[in-house]
Design an enzyme around this catalytic site. Sequence first.
Site, PDB file in Angstrom:
ATOM      1  CG  HIS A  62      -0.453   0.258   2.603  1.00 18.50           C
ATOM      2  ND1 HIS A  62       0.122  -0.744   3.334  1.00 18.50           N
ATOM      3  CD2 HIS A  62      -0.216   1.143   3.020  1.00 18.50           C
ATOM      4  CE1 HIS A  62       0.444  -0.269   4.405  1.00 18.50           C
ATOM      5  NE2 HIS A  62       0.370   0.811   4.475  1.00 18.50           N
TER       6      HIS A  62
ATOM      7  CG  ASP B 183       0.091  -4.054   2.466  1.00 17.98           C
ATOM      8  OD1 ASP B 183       0.287  -3.601   1.639  1.00 17.98           O
ATOM      9  OD2 ASP B 183       0.087  -3.567   3.668  1.00 17.98           O
TER      10      ASP B 183
ATOM     11  N   GLY C 229       3.335   5.564   9.097  1.00 17.21           N
ATOM     12  CA  GLY C 229       4.608   6.196   8.927  1.00 17.21           C
ATOM     13  C   GLY C 229       5.534   4.796   9.015  1.00 17.21           C
TER      14      GLY C 229
ATOM     15  CB  SER D 279       3.153   1.682   6.289  1.00 18.63           C
ATOM     16  OG  SER D 279       1.947   1.365   6.816  1.00 18.63           O
TER      17      SER D 279
ATOM     18  CG  LEU E  74       8.056 -31.721  -2.429  1.00 19.35           C
ATOM     19  CD1 LEU E  74       9.672 -31.678  -2.382  1.00 19.35           C
ATOM     20  CD2 LEU E  74       7.932 -31.570  -0.687  1.00 19.35           C
ATOM     21  N   GLY E  75       5.721 -31.015  -5.005  1.00 23.78           N
ATOM     22  CA  GLY E  75       4.829 -31.962  -5.801  1.00 23.78           C
ATOM     23  C   GLY E  75       4.390 -33.285  -5.031  1.00 23.78           C
ATOM     24  CB  VAL E  76       4.158 -34.650  -1.960  1.00 23.27           C
ATOM     25  CG1 VAL E  76       5.524 -35.160  -2.416  1.00 23.27           C
ATOM     26  CG2 VAL E  76       4.380 -33.286  -0.700  1.00 23.27           C
TER      27      VAL E  76
END
Lengths: 361, 333
Positions: free
Chosen positions: B86, B117, B187, B189, B246-248
Site C-alpha cells: 500500500h 500487502d 509512517g 508501514s 515439491l509436488g506432493v
Amino acid sequence: MTKGNTSSASKRPALICALELPAFFLLLLNPLLHADPSRPTLPPEDRTNGKHTLAAIENLKPHTVGCAARVESLLGRTIGTATIVGNDGYVLMKASEVPDLEKTRIKFSDGRKADLREVHREPRLDLVLAQAVGITGLHPASLEAAARTLPLGQWLCSVAHAGTETRLGIVSARTRRIRGEGAAMGIRMEEKPAKAGKGVRIVGVASDSPAEAAGLKEGDVLLSIAGENASDFQRVHDIIKQRQPGETLELRIQREKQEETCRVRLASRTKVLDNWNGEDFANGGVSLRNDNFPEVLQHDIPLLPTDMGGPVATLEGKIVGINIARVDRVTTFALPVEVFWPETQQWIHADRHPPKAVLAK
Amino acid sequence: MFPLGTFPACKAATMIVAAGLFASTLAAADAPPATLTDIATLQHIQQEVQQLLPRVRQAVVAIQAGNGTASGVIISADGLVLTAAHVPDKPGRDLKVVLEDGSVTTAKSLGLDKTTDAALARLKDRGKPWPFVNLSREVTKAQPGEWCFALGHPGGFDKARGPVLRVGKIIKQTANGLHSDCVLMGGDSGGPLFNFNGEVIGIHSQIWEGRDQNVHVSMAPFLRSWDAMQKSQVIKTWGVGAGGYLGVATVMSDDLEVAVADVIEGSPALKAGIRTGDVILSVNGDPMTDQQQFSATVRARAAGDQLKLKLRTQGKEHEISVKLAQKPQDEGQ
C-alpha cells in the site's frame, strides 16, 4: 492455495495440502487480517506487558510504585501521577495536567491522603513541585542516575494505573530537544466577521480537540476570547498562539440567539492539527502538552496521560526520569533526571529554608 | 475487527481437529506453555538488541510516495528494498528514499502483492554497495512467544530522532502474516520486524485499535512471489506453487503424522524418491507436526533451494535431499 485446490473432484490432488481439507484450511484463502482460530495465539498474560512477563520486574516495585503517588480531583477521579522527591511530602507532577492544586488531593500507596501546597511551577519543564500537607516518612525516589547516556534498547519500567502497577518498555529513540509549536484549540473560523461585524463564526471543530471537549460546535459564533472582543479571526488566532498548552481560556459564544460562557484548556498545536479527522490511535488519549521540552528520553512503555508525572526506572531500580508527555500510540517522553533534578533540589532547599527575618538596626 | 488473544467461535470441525492435535508436541491450536520471565531473560534480550541495532538500523529507510510517508528495509547490496504494497500501490512508481543519515536517494517500485500487502522496490543508484540485512527464510520459526523487534519511522522521518525501536513478542503467525505487540503507527508501514539473528521476519502492514494489534506481512508471500515481484508484476492471487515446487499432496495419518497421499508425475518429489505412504518427519531438521506447517515450510523456499527431508518408509527412517523446482504452468489454479 486456491479455491481450485479445495475441490476433491479435481483430477489431481492439490499440491502439499490435504486431499480433504478441513473447514478451517479455507481460512488460508482469506486476507491477512481474518481471524484464524486454528492458529495458536499468545495469551495476554504472556505478552510483553502481560503478568507473566511483568513478574520479572516485581521486585522493582519499591523503586517505582513505592515512590509514586496518585493525584486525584476532589471527586476522586485520577488526574495524574506524582513522583515523591522528599520524605517530608515533596512531590513532582506534570504541571499542565494540574493547573489548580487547590482542586486536587494526593493519595499515597500506604493509603494516606493529603492536600497539596504549590511550591514552584516551572513551565519550561512543565513540572510543578508541591508538598503534601502534613505528610512525613515517605520513601523518596533516588535520583542520582544518568539518563542521557542510556542506549536504545535499554529496558525501562514505569508506574501505571494511578501509580499502582508497573509497565515495561525500552528506550526507543535518541534523547533530544522537542521544539514547541504553540497552542491550539482545534477550530476553523470563517474569515469574514459574523453578523453585524460582531464575533467570528466557527466552521469546523477538530476531533478530540480542546474545543470539542469544551462543547463548542460548528456554527457557534465566538464573541470574546480571554476578555477581548473577537472581531477578527486573525486576532483570535494570535491570542491562542501566544498561549501555552495547558492554559485555560474563557470564551463567550453565541449559539442560536443564546449567549454562553465556556472554558477551553489549550493543547499542543501539532497534535491537534495532526488529529483533525480523528485518526490518532493513541490508545487512551494524549497529553495536552506534548512538545516544547529542552530534552526528552523517548520510550515505548504503554501508558496513559494520567500516568504522566510518575517515575521511570531501569532494571537495576535506578530512577532515570519522570514521564512528561504521552505523545502518540508509540511514543512517551520522559524528562531525564539531569534536566530537572539539580533545579528541583534548589526549589526544595529554598522552601525548607525560607529567608529569616533580620531585626532592623 | 477481531479481539486478539481470544479464540473466536470456530466450527465444530475445527474443534475436533484441534482436540485431536492437542496430544502432539506442537499442536495447531495449543498455546505455548506459560513460563514466568525473569530479569536475566530481559537483560539477555536487551544485550542482543543492542548488539544488532547498530548494523541493522542502517538498512532501515523512510519512503515518500506522493504525500505519504512510510518505511522500508534494504535487503541486498545492490539495493532491493522490501516495503508494504500500500506504499507504492503500483509498480514503476518513483519513490523518494531517506537513509538514516538523512541522505536522500530514489527508488522505483517493482512488483507487489496486494492481497498480502507485500512489495519490492529497487534503489536506482547502483554505484555503491548499500547497507543491507538478510531476510529469514525460516518463515514458520516466528512462533507465538518469540521475542522480536521493530524499526520504522512512525510519523515520518525525523533526523534528530532517528528510526524508532520497539521490542516485543510474536502473538500469532498466520498464512501470510505475523501479529506482534511491537506497537506500530502511521509512517511505520513497510518497516522491518526483526528476529534475534538480525533477519527480517516481517514488514509492518496494518494496525487495529488495540495496542497489541499490530500486523506485519511475513516473509512467506515475498519468498513465494519473488520472481514475479522482481519482474514488476502485480500479484492479485497466490497459488500453492508460487514458491518452490515439491509436488506432493499430504494427509494427516491416524497417528497424527504428515503422510504423503500422492506424488505428482515428473515432480522433484518423485525424482528424489518420495512415495505415497511415506511419513514426513522433518524438513531441514525442523520436526513436521501438521500439514499447514509442512506446506508453509515448503512454500517459503524458492525454486532451486535444497531441502533435506527426513522420511519414514515402511517403518524405516531415512534422509533424502531434494531440489525444489519452478511450479509447472498447468498445475493447480
